[in-house]
Structures are given as structure tokens and as C-alpha cells.
Design an enzyme around this catalytic site. Structure first.
Site, PDB file in Angstrom:
ATOM      1  N   SER A 162       4.136  -8.637 -24.409  1.00  0.00           N
ATOM      2  CA  SER A 162       4.614  -8.934 -25.825  1.00  0.00           C
ATOM      3  C   SER A 162       6.638  -8.363 -25.955  1.00  0.00           C
ATOM      4  CB  SER A 162       3.368  -8.624 -26.554  1.00  0.00           C
ATOM      5  OG  SER A 162       3.558  -7.189 -26.219  1.00  0.00           O
ATOM      6  N   LYS A 167       6.850  -6.651 -28.940  1.00  0.00           N
ATOM      7  CA  LYS A 167       6.618  -5.283 -29.652  1.00  0.00           C
ATOM      8  C   LYS A 167       6.567  -4.704 -28.210  1.00  0.00           C
ATOM      9  CE  LYS A 167       2.428  -3.455 -31.674  1.00  0.00           C
ATOM     10  NZ  LYS A 167       1.389  -3.416 -31.677  1.00  0.00           N
ATOM     11  N   GLY A 195       7.324  -4.933 -25.143  1.00  0.00           N
ATOM     12  CA  GLY A 195       8.956  -4.664 -24.713  1.00  0.00           C
ATOM     13  C   GLY A 195       9.963  -3.907 -25.404  1.00  0.00           C
ATOM     14  N   GLU A 248      10.461 -10.177 -19.357  1.00  0.00           N
ATOM     15  CA  GLU A 248       9.363 -11.878 -19.553  1.00  0.00           C
ATOM     16  C   GLU A 248       8.525 -11.637 -21.084  1.00  0.00           C
ATOM     17  OE1 GLU A 248      10.051 -13.845 -17.919  1.00  0.00           O
ATOM     18  OE2 GLU A 248      12.201 -13.007 -16.495  1.00  0.00           O
ATOM     19  N   CYS A 299       2.064 -17.731 -22.190  1.00  0.00           N
ATOM     20  CA  CYS A 299       4.053 -17.371 -22.613  1.00  0.00           C
ATOM     21  C   CYS A 299       4.592 -18.933 -23.240  1.00  0.00           C
ATOM     22  CB  CYS A 299       4.928 -16.526 -21.993  1.00  0.00           C
ATOM     23  SG  CYS A 299       4.908 -17.245 -20.733  1.00  0.00           S
TER      24      CYS A 299
HETATM   25  N1  LIG Z   1       7.726 -14.412 -20.671  1.00  0.00           N
HETATM   26  C1  LIG Z   1       6.652 -14.765 -19.177  1.00  0.00           C
HETATM   27  O1  LIG Z   1       6.490 -15.081 -18.237  1.00  0.00           O
HETATM   28  C2  LIG Z   1       4.934 -14.389 -20.290  1.00  0.00           C
HETATM   29  C3  LIG Z   1       4.283 -14.431 -19.024  1.00  0.00           C
HETATM   30  C4  LIG Z   1       2.678 -13.855 -20.163  1.00  0.00           C
HETATM   31  C5  LIG Z   1       2.758 -13.056 -21.025  1.00  0.00           C
HETATM   32  N2  LIG Z   1       3.667 -13.137 -21.553  1.00  0.00           N
HETATM   33  C6  LIG Z   1       3.717 -12.559 -22.927  1.00  0.00           C
HETATM   34  O2  LIG Z   1       2.697 -11.678 -23.217  1.00  0.00           O
HETATM   35  C7  LIG Z   1       2.638 -11.910 -24.603  1.00  0.00           C
HETATM   36  C8  LIG Z   1       0.841 -11.233 -24.146  1.00  0.00           C
HETATM   37  O3  LIG Z   1       0.362 -10.354 -23.053  1.00  0.00           O
HETATM   38  P1  LIG Z   1      -0.071  -8.820 -23.135  1.00  0.00           P
HETATM   39  O4  LIG Z   1      -1.258  -8.996 -24.286  1.00  0.00           O
HETATM   40  O5  LIG Z   1      -0.817  -8.858 -22.194  1.00  0.00           O
HETATM   41  O6  LIG Z   1       1.074  -8.731 -23.719  1.00  0.00           O
HETATM   42  P2  LIG Z   1       1.075  -6.338 -23.449  1.00  0.00           P
HETATM   43  O7  LIG Z   1       2.512  -6.493 -24.715  1.00  0.00           O
HETATM   44  O8  LIG Z   1       0.506  -5.987 -24.897  1.00  0.00           O
HETATM   45  O9  LIG Z   1       0.534  -6.200 -23.007  1.00  0.00           O
HETATM   46  C9  LIG Z   1       1.727  -6.088 -21.820  1.00  0.00           C
HETATM   47  C10 LIG Z   1       1.359  -4.592 -20.738  1.00  0.00           C
HETATM   48  O10 LIG Z   1       1.966  -4.194 -21.147  1.00  0.00           O
HETATM   49  C11 LIG Z   1       0.867  -2.692 -21.355  1.00  0.00           C
HETATM   50  N3  LIG Z   1       0.857  -1.817 -22.107  1.00  0.00           N
HETATM   51  C12 LIG Z   1       0.014  -2.025 -23.621  1.00  0.00           C
HETATM   52  N4  LIG Z   1       0.390  -1.373 -24.523  1.00  0.00           N
HETATM   53  C13 LIG Z   1       1.356  -0.042 -23.907  1.00  0.00           C
HETATM   54  C14 LIG Z   1       2.024   0.107 -24.969  1.00  0.00           C
HETATM   55  N5  LIG Z   1       1.801   0.790 -25.915  1.00  0.00           N
HETATM   56  N6  LIG Z   1       2.857   1.206 -24.015  1.00  0.00           N
HETATM   57  C15 LIG Z   1       3.177   0.611 -22.532  1.00  0.00           C
HETATM   58  N7  LIG Z   1       2.598   0.542 -22.388  1.00  0.00           N
HETATM   59  C16 LIG Z   1       2.154  -0.916 -23.056  1.00  0.00           C
HETATM   60  C17 LIG Z   1      -0.318  -3.366 -21.308  1.00  0.00           C
HETATM   61  O11 LIG Z   1      -1.569  -2.296 -20.379  1.00  0.00           O
HETATM   62  C18 LIG Z   1      -0.063  -4.965 -19.725  1.00  0.00           C
HETATM   63  O12 LIG Z   1       0.270  -3.970 -18.743  1.00  0.00           O
HETATM   64  C19 LIG Z   1       2.156 -12.920 -25.219  1.00  0.00           C
HETATM   65  O13 LIG Z   1       3.289 -12.762 -25.639  1.00  0.00           O
HETATM   66  C20 LIG Z   1       2.965 -13.346 -24.226  1.00  0.00           C
HETATM   67  O14 LIG Z   1       3.744 -14.468 -24.233  1.00  0.00           O
HETATM   68  C21 LIG Z   1       4.957 -13.552 -21.117  1.00  0.00           C
END
Ligand SMILES: NC(=O)c1ccc[n+]([C@@H]2O[C@H](COP(=O)([O-])OP(=O)(O)OC[C@H]3O[C@@H](n4cnc5c(N)ncnc54)[C@H](O)[C@@H]3O)[C@@H](O)[C@H]2O)c1
Length: 488
Positions: free
Chosen positions: A193, A195, A197, A214, A252
Site C-alpha cells: 500500500s 501508506k 510504501g 509497486e 492493484c
Molecule cells: N502494484 C502492484 O503490483 C501491487 C500488487 C498487489 C497489491 N498492491 C497494493 O498493495 C496493497 C494491499 O496489499 P497489502 O495489504 O499486503 O499491503 P501492505 O502495505 O499492508 O503490506 C505489504 C507488505 O508490507 C509489510 N508491512 C506491513 N506493515 C509494515 C510496516 N509497518 N513496516 C514495514 N513493512 C510492513 C507487510 O508485511 C507486507 O509484506 C494495495 O494498496 C494494493 O493496491 C500493489
């Protein structure tokens, strides 16, 4: 967490030693690992399908299309193209630099961290790894804690197929990610996400580590019904497949909302209903073809979005939910308020708002008023509208008359812009994503131009002026003393 810190330290030390040994730079090693990824997926297709069903309720056909088949194809492409990708690229230097020659060589960054998301836990973990390995890096993967069965399976299989000193998997959630991010990496590849990111980018900044993000966002779909009227059945089918047929809209690049002219909205809704029924039957919950919502927390988020009374009033199809089964029915909304949460955060679920406009040309202004999306889809044959979309909006990609397949096409770069991310991968772009393009210039000591060096005089200044303009004929005249003045 002390034990985890120790594991991370140890893993990183080992990966750095392996990279320093030069083993991962060999094309033979890279090919062996890519081949092993294909073998791993082939040998374990059923197990992988099972965990995708356990974590997400994904049907095995959907799982093969979006994850297993996709990954095998991606690794096969890398395997087949690697010899070409690694060839240094010759640069044609301007005559000014004669007799020097130039080229660009792709150098692996070193040790790469891949953090992936839960919605396509196999492909979003393995596909970046394929790029990192093809480019000659060592790599550590942390998959998402929200798809625990897929994460556990990858942690079990990867060490038994791939070089354990170079390729590692660590399981865990945000706490483990935090430990990983405290270390210095040579490249971080993150899928998730916006956030989180921001957290990744801030951690990377500490070590000036390059990142690929991504991310997601709200992907709009424009329907210009005037110019596609005779193909509307296909349009509706494609949108339905994109919205409900891929992880229940938890993707996504899924359609987030549709933009259409007011006068066509009710016809459009009537066209969606039979298509949804033909995909998922009278009782979608039991169809086995609709993924579940990943967790209770995500279910409750969707339920909150939908239970806003003004949004609830806009439901024109579906709307039922079952928390125990983590099920949300394919749902269509007509004109939910634009200031509602559902129209301002990424929906990431099987709910499709239809937003009506007086004139479809207004869709450009609508999209421009929002953050840059990962994808824009437009069903139109109107050249003027296409040109306006391409020139007036910004997004990771634009797909006309189809949706989501741009992700599968590895001849195109995949990635976002602005709020939807930075950097791109897939196919050759993955190789580039994990490579530093090093400029090589081979000079010659055979001749030396005094005009490069002090003491400065008018002749030298004139020489430099002409050289910067690539004005070689005038340079010759200057050197022969046939011209003195040079235009500023
Ligand atoms: N562009 C793409 O290819 C793509 C593909 C799939 C999903 N997404 C996006 O991802 C989001 C949904 O996925 P999600 O719920 O897994 O996202 P997320 O950002 O919650 O988690 C992604 C990764 O970050 C880690 N993470 C979570 N909190 C963290 C923190 N505080 N510090 C460091 N790392 C942390 C998680 O363990 C996970 O491995 C949506 O916004 C979606 O659009 C993008």
C-alpha cells in the site's frame, strides 16, 4: 525478536559473502536458479494451488492464470532471454570523443530485499525474485503475513530448490519487516500500500538505497458507450472478469470504479446482472469461483465502506455479506457520494461504483482531480478521447478496450507513477529493475587536445564553443587558422 534479529544478521552476512564470491554473477548460476524456480512451481502446482485456496479461496484455474502459470512464463522468458540481456550495450559516441569508445554494462546491485503483498502471494513473491536472480543478485524474500499458508510454503520450498546461500526467505509481519529495514540493502523492491510504501522509502533513504514501489490506488474505467455500442456485451464481460474474476477485486490493477454517461447507466447495470449470474450462478457464495476477503479486518473495512448510509442507498445490485465466510457479494453502486470513503480510498474488494457524467469527455477532468492511478482503462474507439486520455492524464499504464491483461504482457513495463508507485518490472524491465547500468568509456592516450587544458585563451574558448556544438567543419577551419571569430 532477538532471535529474529540474529537470523536476519546471519542471513545478510551469508548473502553478502555469496555475492562477494562472484557466484551469482555467473550466467550459468542465474540460469540454474531460474530453471529451479520453474521446476519448483511445476513439482508443487497442487500444493501451491491448495495454499492459495486456504488463504484466499482462489479457484485453481484462477490461481494458475494469475500466479503459477504467470510465474513459470516469467521465469521461462528470463531463462530464454538472459544471454541477450547480459550483453553489454554499445554506445555510439559523438565524433567529439574520438577515438574513445563507449558501452553500458548491467551490473547487479548486490543484496536485494523483496517485500510482497498477500493478494497474489506466489507471483508477487517469485516474480520480483526472478528479476533479481536474472540480474545476478542475492535476494531475501519476506512474503505477507496475511497469506500465511503461501508464505510458509515458499519458506519451505525455496531452500530445497534454490541456492540457500544466495536466496533466502524469512517469514513474518510488520515487526520482522521493521528489523529487515533497519539493515542496509543494495535494492529494496516493495509491493503493497502507499501508506507502508512511505515507511519503506523513509527506511531506504537512511542508506540511500534505491527502491521500487509497486503500490495501488483507484483504477478508473471509462465506458464511452457511443463508440463501442455494438461491443457492449464484451465490454461488460471484460469489466466483470476484471472486477470479480481476479481475487474478488482485491487486485492493484482491478477496476475500482466505472465512469459512464448518465443516459446509459441503467442499461449498463441491466447488462451487468446476467453476466455476474453467468459467472457465479444464482448463489455466488457457493460458486467456488469467487475468492474470499482475505481477513476479518479487511472484511470489516469493506463492510464499513458499504454501511455508510449514503453509500448503502446507492446499492443497485448485490450488497449481501457473510462475515464468517469472509464473503462479499458482487455489488454495484450507482453514484455513491463523491465525498464518501468508498470513493476516496482504494476499494480492494468486489464492489463496483458506477459514476455518471453528463458527457464522457468529463471523465478526463474527473481522473485528473484524483491521485495518479496505477492503471486507466477506457472502452472507446473515439480517437479524440484516446488522445486526450494519453496526453492529459498520468497513470502507470493505459489500456484501451481491455483490462488487466497489460499485467500479463511482459513486453510492457509494469509499475505506477506518483501515488501508485515508482519503478517498473516484468520481462526485460525486471532485469533492468535489479541492475545498475554502468557507463564504460574506453579512452585513448594516442592523441591529446591542448584546448582541454589551461592556460586559457581565446582560441581555446572558441574551440570549446565549436566542440559543444559538434561543429566539426568549423573546428577544422579554426585549427587551420582560417577562421577566428566564433558566434556566441
Ligand atoms: N502494484 C502492484 O503490483 C501491487 C500488487 C498487489 C497489491 N498492491 C497494493 O498493495 C496493497 C494491499 O496489499 P497489502 O495489504 O499486503 O499491503 P501492505 O502495505 O499492508 O503490506 C505489504 C507488505 O508490507 C509489510 N508491512 C506491513 N506493515 C509494515 C510496516 N509497518 N513496516 C514495514 N513493512 C510492513 C507487510 O508485511 C507486507 O509484506 C494495495 O494498496 C494494493 O493496491 C500493489
Amino acid at each position: 525478536m532477538e532471535a529474529m534479529k540474529e537470523t536476519v544478521d546471519q542471513s545478510l552476512r551469508e548473502m553478502r559473502e555469496t555475492f562477494a564470491s562472484g557466484r551469482t554473477r555467473s550466467v550459468k548460476w542465474r540460469k540454474a536458479q531460474l530453471g529451479a524456480i520453474i521446476e519448483m512451481v511445476k513439482d508443487n502446482e497442487e500444493k501451491m494451488s491448495d495454499v492459495l485456496f486456504q488463504d484466499l479461496g482462489k479457484h485453481s484455474s484462477e490461481a494458475f492464470r494469475d500466479e503459477l502459470g504467470f510465474v513459470m512464463r516469467s521465469a521461462t522468458t528470463a531463462l530464454n532471454c538472459l544471454d541477450n540481456w547480459v550483453v553489454p550495450k554499445k554506445s555510439n559516441l559523438p565524433l567529439l570523443f574520438y577515438p574513445a569508445t563507449g558501452k553500458v554494462i548491467s551490473e547487479p546491485y548486490g543484496t536485494v530485499l523483496v517485500l510482497s503483498s498477500w493478494n497474489f502471494p506466489i507471483s508477487l513473491s517469485l516474480d520480483p525474485m526472478i528479476g533479481a536472480i536474472a540480474a545476478g543478485n542475492t535476494v531475501l524474500l519476506k512474503a505477507s503475513e496475511l497469506s500465511p499458508n503461501a508464505s510458509a510454503l515458499l519458506a519451505k520450498l525455496i531452500p530445497s530448490y534454490l541456492d540457500t546461500k544466495a536466496i533466502k526467505v524469512i517469514e513474518g509481519g510488520p515487526d520482522v519487516a521493521t528489523i529487515l529495514l533497519q539493515h542496509q540493502w543494495d535494492k529494496i523492491f516493495f509491493t503493497g500500500s502507499p501508506k507502508i510504501g512511505k515507511i519503506i522509502m523513509a527506511a531506504a533513504a537512511e542508506h540511500l538505497t534505491p527502491v521500487t514501489l509497486e503500490l495501488g490506488g483507484k483504477c478508473p474505467t471509462i465506458i464511452d458507450h457511443h463508440s463501442v455500442s455494438k461491443d457492449m456485451k464484451s465490454v461488460v464481460k471484460r469489466i466483470s472478469g476484471g472486477k470479480w474474476g481476479s481475487c474478488s477485486g482485491q487486485a492493484c490493477i482491478s477496476v475500482d470504479y466505472v465512469l459512464v454517461e448518465q443516459s446509459f447507466a441503467s442499461t449498463l447495470i441491466d447488462m451487468f446482472k446476467p453476466v455476474i449470474r453467468s459467472f457465479f450462478g444464482e448463489n455466488p457464495k457457493e460458486s467456488g469461483c469467487l475468492s474470499k476477503i482475505v481477513t476479518k479486518k479487511h472484511f470489516q473495512r469493506l463492510s464499513r465502506l458499504l454501511n455508510d448510509p449514503r453509500v448503502k442507498a446507492s446499492i443497485v445490485y448485490g450488497g449481501s455479506m457473510d462475515e464468517e465466510k469472509l464473503y462479499v457479494e458482487p455489488t454495484i453502486l450507482l453514484d455513491p457520494p463523491l465525498d464518501s470513503e468508498i470513493m476516496n480510498e482504494e476499494i480492494f474488494g468486489p464492489i463496483l461504483p458506477i459514476i455518471t457524467l453528463r458527457d464522457i469527455q468529463e471523465s478526463i477532468g474527473f481522473i485528473k482531480s484524483k491521485p495518479k492511478p496505477l492503471a486507466i482503462y477506457a472502452f472507446t474507439n473515439d480517437k479524440n478521447l484516446k488522445t486526450r486520455i494519453l496526453s492529459e492524464t498520468s497513470s502507470g499504464s493505459v489500456t484501451f478496450n481491455d483490462l488487466m491483461i497489460q499485467y500479463m504482457c511482459d513486453a510492457l513495463p509494469f509499475g505506477g507513477v506518483g501515488q501508485s508507485g515508482m519503478g517498473r518490472y516484468h520481462g526485460k524491465y525486471s532485469f533492468e529493475c535489479f541492475s545498475h547500468e554502468k557507463a564504460i568509456m574506453e579512452g585513448s592516450l594516442a592523441m591529446d587536445l591542448e584546448a582541454r587544458y589551461p592556460p586559457w585563451n581565446n582560441f581555446k574558448l572558441n574551440f570549446i564553443r565549436l566542440a559543444f556544438r559538434d561543429a566539426y567543419f568549423k573546428l577544422v577551419l579554426l585549427m587551420l587558422g582560417l577562421t577566428k571569430g566564433v558566434r556566441k
